[in-house]
Write an enzyme that holds these catalytic residues in place. Structure first.
Site, PDB file in Angstrom:
ATOM      1  N   CYS A  49      -6.276  13.120  -4.099  1.00  0.00           N
ATOM      2  CA  CYS A  49      -7.475  13.528  -4.845  1.00  0.00           C
ATOM      3  C   CYS A  49      -8.428  12.391  -5.190  1.00  0.00           C
ATOM      4  CB  CYS A  49      -7.080  14.271  -6.115  1.00  0.00           C
ATOM      5  SG  CYS A  49      -6.392  15.903  -5.746  1.00  0.00           S
ATOM      6  N   GLN A  50      -7.933  11.163  -5.312  1.00  0.00           N
ATOM      7  CA  GLN A  50      -8.853  10.065  -5.602  1.00  0.00           C
ATOM      8  C   GLN A  50      -9.660   9.781  -4.339  1.00  0.00           C
ATOM      9  OE1 GLN A  50      -7.158   6.206  -6.588  1.00  0.00           O
ATOM     10  NE2 GLN A  50      -8.835   5.718  -7.950  1.00  0.00           N
ATOM     11  N   GLY A  60      -1.917   3.013   1.265  1.00  0.00           N
ATOM     12  CA  GLY A  60      -0.624   2.361   1.129  1.00  0.00           C
ATOM     13  C   GLY A  60       0.174   3.065   0.050  1.00  0.00           C
ATOM     14  N   GLY A  61      -0.508   3.266  -1.071  1.00  0.00           N
ATOM     15  CA  GLY A  61       0.126   3.960  -2.174  1.00  0.00           C
ATOM     16  C   GLY A  61      -0.926   4.599  -3.044  1.00  0.00           C
ATOM     17  N   MET A  62      -0.520   5.625  -3.772  1.00  0.00           N
ATOM     18  CA  MET A  62      -1.427   6.283  -4.717  1.00  0.00           C
ATOM     19  C   MET A  62      -0.649   6.509  -6.000  1.00  0.00           C
ATOM     20  SD  MET A  62      -4.342   7.560  -5.492  1.00  0.00           S
ATOM     21  CE  MET A  62      -4.576   8.170  -7.153  1.00  0.00           C
ATOM     22  N   GLU A  63      -1.263   6.064  -7.096  1.00  0.00           N
ATOM     23  CA  GLU A  63      -0.563   5.976  -8.378  1.00  0.00           C
ATOM     24  C   GLU A  63      -0.431   7.298  -9.118  1.00  0.00           C
ATOM     25  OE1 GLU A  63      -3.587   4.775  -7.541  1.00  0.00           O
ATOM     26  OE2 GLU A  63      -4.969   4.742  -9.240  1.00  0.00           O
ATOM     27  N   ASN A  64      -0.151   8.389  -8.424  1.00  0.00           N
ATOM     28  CA  ASN A  64      -0.029   9.664  -9.122  1.00  0.00           C
ATOM     29  C   ASN A  64       1.035   9.538 -10.219  1.00  0.00           C
ATOM     30  OD1 ASN A  64      -1.999  10.907  -7.470  1.00  0.00           O
ATOM     31  ND2 ASN A  64      -0.479  11.042  -5.829  1.00  0.00           N
ATOM     32  N   HIS A  99       2.288  -2.535  -7.420  1.00  0.00           N
ATOM     33  CA  HIS A  99       0.884  -2.200  -7.654  1.00  0.00           C
ATOM     34  C   HIS A  99       0.748  -0.798  -8.264  1.00  0.00           C
ATOM     35  CE1 HIS A  99      -3.491  -2.305  -6.790  1.00  0.00           C
ATOM     36  NE2 HIS A  99      -3.326  -1.000  -6.630  1.00  0.00           N
ATOM     37  N   GLU A 100       1.382   0.177  -7.638  1.00  0.00           N
ATOM     38  CA  GLU A 100       1.245   1.557  -8.143  1.00  0.00           C
ATOM     39  C   GLU A 100       1.898   1.704  -9.515  1.00  0.00           C
ATOM     40  OE1 GLU A 100      -0.964   2.786  -6.528  1.00  0.00           O
ATOM     41  OE2 GLU A 100      -0.727   1.731  -4.612  1.00  0.00           O
ATOM     42  N   HIS A 146      -0.403   0.537 -12.211  1.00  0.00           N
ATOM     43  CA  HIS A 146      -1.418   1.537 -12.576  1.00  0.00           C
ATOM     44  C   HIS A 146      -0.948   2.433 -13.727  1.00  0.00           C
ATOM     45  CE1 HIS A 146      -4.851   1.243  -9.922  1.00  0.00           C
ATOM     46  NE2 HIS A 146      -4.114   1.254  -8.813  1.00  0.00           N
ATOM     47  N   GLU A 192      -8.690  -1.188 -10.503  1.00  0.00           N
ATOM     48  CA  GLU A 192      -8.013  -1.911  -9.423  1.00  0.00           C
ATOM     49  C   GLU A 192      -7.891  -3.418  -9.678  1.00  0.00           C
ATOM     50  OE1 GLU A 192      -6.253  -0.375  -7.424  1.00  0.00           O
ATOM     51  OE2 GLU A 192      -7.103   1.647  -7.478  1.00  0.00           O
ATOM     52  N   ASP A 201     -15.693   6.675  -0.928  1.00  0.00           N
ATOM     53  CA  ASP A 201     -14.802   6.384   0.205  1.00  0.00           C
ATOM     54  C   ASP A 201     -15.469   5.461   1.225  1.00  0.00           C
ATOM     55  OD1 ASP A 201     -12.776   7.960  -0.817  1.00  0.00           O
ATOM     56  OD2 ASP A 201     -13.354   9.746   0.313  1.00  0.00           O
ATOM     57  N   TYR A 232     -10.724  -5.046  -6.286  1.00  0.00           N
ATOM     58  CA  TYR A 232      -9.364  -5.566  -6.411  1.00  0.00           C
ATOM     59  C   TYR A 232      -9.380  -7.081  -6.623  1.00  0.00           C
ATOM     60  CZ  TYR A 232      -7.704  -1.144  -4.297  1.00  0.00           C
ATOM     61  OH  TYR A 232      -7.432   0.163  -4.027  1.00  0.00           O
TER      62      TYR A 232
HETATM   63  N1  BES Z   1      -5.655   3.935  -6.235  1.00  0.00           N
HETATM   64  C1  BES Z   1      -5.474   3.203  -5.027  1.00  0.00           C
HETATM   65  C2  BES Z   1      -5.699   4.026  -3.794  1.00  0.00           C
HETATM   66  C3  BES Z   1      -7.060   4.672  -3.735  1.00  0.00           C
HETATM   67  C4  BES Z   1      -8.200   3.985  -4.098  1.00  0.00           C
HETATM   68  C5  BES Z   1      -7.178   5.965  -3.301  1.00  0.00           C
HETATM   69  C6  BES Z   1      -9.432   4.610  -4.027  1.00  0.00           C
HETATM   70  C7  BES Z   1      -8.406   6.578  -3.251  1.00  0.00           C
HETATM   71  C8  BES Z   1      -9.540   5.905  -3.606  1.00  0.00           C
HETATM   72  C9  BES Z   1      -4.080   2.574  -4.946  1.00  0.00           C
HETATM   73  O1  BES Z   1      -3.592   2.166  -6.177  1.00  0.00           O
HETATM   74  C10 BES Z   1      -4.185   1.330  -4.107  1.00  0.00           C
HETATM   75  O2  BES Z   1      -4.901   0.458  -4.486  1.00  0.00           O
HETATM   76  N2  BES Z   1      -3.441   1.270  -3.002  1.00  0.00           N
HETATM   77  C11 BES Z   1      -3.389   0.110  -2.158  1.00  0.00           C
HETATM   78  C12 BES Z   1      -2.109  -0.626  -2.451  1.00  0.00           C
HETATM   79  C13 BES Z   1      -2.181  -2.107  -2.343  1.00  0.00           C
HETATM   80  C14 BES Z   1      -3.323  -2.715  -3.089  1.00  0.00           C
HETATM   81  C15 BES Z   1      -0.889  -2.739  -2.762  1.00  0.00           C
HETATM   82  C16 BES Z   1      -3.429   0.567  -0.719  1.00  0.00           C
HETATM   83  O3  BES Z   1      -3.394   1.783  -0.475  1.00  0.00           O
HETATM   84  O4  BES Z   1      -3.529  -0.249   0.172  1.00  0.00           O
HETATM   85 ZN    ZN Z   2      -4.637   0.509  -6.950  1.00  0.00          ZN
END
Ligand code: BES
Ligand code: ZN
Length: 612
Positions: A128-129, A277-281, A304-305, A308, A327, A384, A392
């Site tokens: 959803c983000q 990579g990951g999503m902090e749900n 990282h997640e 969050h 971030e 996006d 970050y």
């Molecule tokens: N919240 C982000 C992913 C995200 C950002 C989804 C913007 C949608 C819109 C997540 O915490 C993130 O930063 N993931 C990184 C992990 C990495 C920095 C360790 C990723 O997906 O690469």
């Molecule tokens: Zn993040």
């Protein structure tokens, strides 16, 4: 109309819903959800109420008390925000909206059985983000809003549902529950269906809404952590091994940032098409399977997640203009956790990889410097499309700069107080700066806060990290330019991140012959670590080293993580004299498109359309 967020139709003159009750019937054959959303407000409201919707069919809007229909209108779609749904209330404190999603709903990826690991059952999951919750249910889809919710998911009985919420029950459907929905009560109660119930008792921004449904199993890996994945022993066992150290990181997080407020910290490993990579749900982080490398380096993404949970999920950016608050803080927190559990050398390596990334973004945005700022203006911009390392890494650098100024003990105390003060609130950059100045008096005289938050580019007091390993890798990369390849004894201890840093520091203009020689010796194109493989393939494409185009194609077809898709597609289509590469990119995308998440599909489309 007084917008609160450039990415939402939410109006500041209207009340925010504080609770949403969802009923969702998941129809796999048609990739559609038939749903209803009951939105509750703290006080009765009269007049129009603005909501966000995207790719939703709105069937009816109902007063839940009298069951009377209420008037509503749906605007044609805006390319970024989607549709403006206006419902008319007359002293109502709740409203029920009956809707269906469409197969192209941007948050949802529907995988057919052949697209899954076990190939037996379908799977669906959400992302959803930043602004895709509105494609699952109508809502005030801005992180300025915070809602509690409950959800009933009606699914095929053999499948399991998981959510970023507390699981309450799996039970049989009850007659009447589906009568208002577009599927009707007959389908809702059909043989072979089950209802999975969840509640989220803490108020969360809508972008943290998340579920997945499929043939999902789990392994226990800690007192408050399970890892969930497709129910295949090989997948579950390797995930459980990779994430065995999670509890140590949670404890470290609590020590640094205060109590972990979300009770559970479960992990869900998704199929390779997961776009991040990951999503902090909350309560359940969603992860790409590419972080499972067998060397515990996936722990960095989990760190990282996890971070969050404090920065992002407790304190949330008010709009995407202030995304760095999520971030940048989380990247800082992640590195503190990594430093504590993996040592300073690893943390410095991560900072170095980030530093390289930040410098590359300056090149990417050289004609659009707005997005090199921390505080951005995203009016008319799709978040996006401008997703980058800037929030970050520049955000990290800003906080690290303040840490260097005041010293770690004082900064640690500041961060704890910041979290305790603003938890469960959505804030903007100015709120952060006011709090900083109030708690670290005189800081604005030492650090140019305006330059850092409003200026473009990298401020002069940003800092390239130093450590013997980092410095050695960067100087080896510089020597490669002069024709010297690293010796085996120099790289004997290197793992993925060392190679990644090395490759990212090589010039973009290396000769094809050098690329081949490097790969001959170190087999980087065959690395199981996608960070290494993709960094290598990017160089190979820049050098027009056609020997690797088969591997590029294979990679683009097996993973959907945008961190890999973006640079590979960009390297293929960017620049002159790239006819063959452009044709390749177009063909591969046409063939791989259906396997990507809708968000990745449109990001790749926008890369290709810029260059073709
Ligand atoms: N919240 C982000 C992913 C995200 C950002 C989804 C913007 C949608 C819109 C997540 O915490 C993130 O930063 N993931 C990184 C992990 C990495 C920095 C360790 C990723 O997906 O690469
Ligand atoms: Zn993040």
């Amino acid at each position: 109309m007084a917008p609160v967020d450039p990415h939402s139709f939410t109006d500041s003159n209207h009340p925010f819903a504080t609770h949403i009750s969802l009923s969702l019937y998941l129809d796999f054959p048609s990739s559609t959800i038939h749903g209803s959303a009951l939105l509750s407000f703290p006080n009765p409201h009269s007049g129009p109420l603005s909501l966000d919707a995207r790719s939703l069919a709105i069937h009816s809007v109902i007063d839940p008390e009298s069951s009377a229909s209420l008037p509503f209108s749906l605007s044609p779609p805006d390319p970024i925000r989607g549709c403006h749904l206006t419902v008319s209330l007359a002293n109502h404190s709740s409203v029920l909206i009956v809707f269906s999603t469409s197969p192209s709903s941007s948050a949802l990826q529907w995988l057919s059985p052949p697209q899954t690991f076990n190939k037996t059952y379908p799977l669906v999951y959400t992302q959803c983000q930043a602004i895709h919750a509105r494609s699952v249910f109508p809502c005030q889809d801005t992180p300025a809003a915070r809602v509690r919710y409950s959800a009933r998911l009606n699914v095929p009985r053999q499948l399991s549902a998981v959510m970023a919420a507390r699981h309450v029950d799996k039970r049989a459907p009850v007659a009447g529950e589906g009568s208002l929905l577009a599927c009707g009560d007959q389908l809702w109660c059909a043989e072979g269906r089950a209802v999975e119930e969840f509640v989220m008792e803490q108020p969360v921004p809508p972008y943290l809404f998340a579920f997945a449904v499929g043939e999902i199993g789990f392994r226990e890996v800690g007192p408050r952590t399970r890892v969930y994945a497709e129910a295949a022993p090989a997948v579950l066992d390797s995930a459980a091994r990779e994430f065995a150290g999670t509890e140590d990181m949670i404890k470290q997080g609590e020590w640094l940032f205060g109590p972990y407020d979300w009770e559970r910290f479960d992990l869900l490993v998704l199929p390779p098409s997961f776009p991040y990579g990951g999503m902090e749900n909350p309560r359940m982080v969603f992860l790409t399977p590419t972080v499972i490398k067998g060397d515990a380096s996936g722990a960095q993404v989990v760190a990282h997640e996890l971070a969050h949970s404090w920065t992002g999920n407790l304190i949330t950016n008010k709009t995407n203009d202030h995304f760095w608050l999520n971030e940048g803080f989380t990247t800082y927190a992640e590195r503190r956790i990594v430093e504590a559990v993996q040592g300073e050398e690893k943390a410095v390596l991560n900072i170095g990889i980030g530093w390289r990334g930040l410098n590359e973004e300056m090149e990417r945005f050289k004609d659009n410097m707005e997005f090199t700022k921390l505080k951005t203006n995203q009016e008319g911009v799709d978040p996006d499309d401008v997703y980058s390392q800037v929030p970050y890494e520049k955000g990290f650098q800003f906080l690290w700069r303040i840490e260097r100024q005041v010293g770690r003990p004082a900064f640690d105390e500041f961060v704890k107080k910041y979290i305790a003060t603003f938890k469960f609130k959505s804030i903007d950059t100015d709120t952060f700066l006011d709090f900083l100045k109030a708690n670290i008096p005189g800081i604005e005289k030492e650090v140019d806060l305006v330059l850092w938050t409003e200026g473009t580019g990298i401020p002069p007091d940003a800092y390239e990290p130093v450590s013997s390993l980092y410095t050695q890798i960067v100087s080896l990369a510089n020597e490669f330019k002069l024709g010297r390849m690293p010796r085996e004894d120099e790289v004997a201890d290197w793992q993925g991140q060392e190679w990644e840093l090395y490759l990212e520091n090589l010039p973009k203009s290396v000769e094809a012959s050098q690329i081949l020689a490097l790969d001959e010796r170190y087999r980087l194109s065959e690395s199981k670590d996608y960070e290494v493989k993709v960094a290598f393939l990017q160089l190979a494409i820049s050098a027009k080293c056609r020997d690797y185009y088969g591997e590029v194609e294979k990679t683009l077809k097996e993973v959907g993580r945008m961190k890999y898709l973006r640079p590979l597609y960009t390297a293929l289509v960017q620049g002159n004299g790239k006819e063959e590469e452009k044709i390749l990119a177009k063909r591969v995308f046409a063939e791989a498109r259906d396997s990507y998440h809708p968000i990745a599909q449109s990001v790749v489309e926008s890369i290709l359309s810029k260059h073709l």
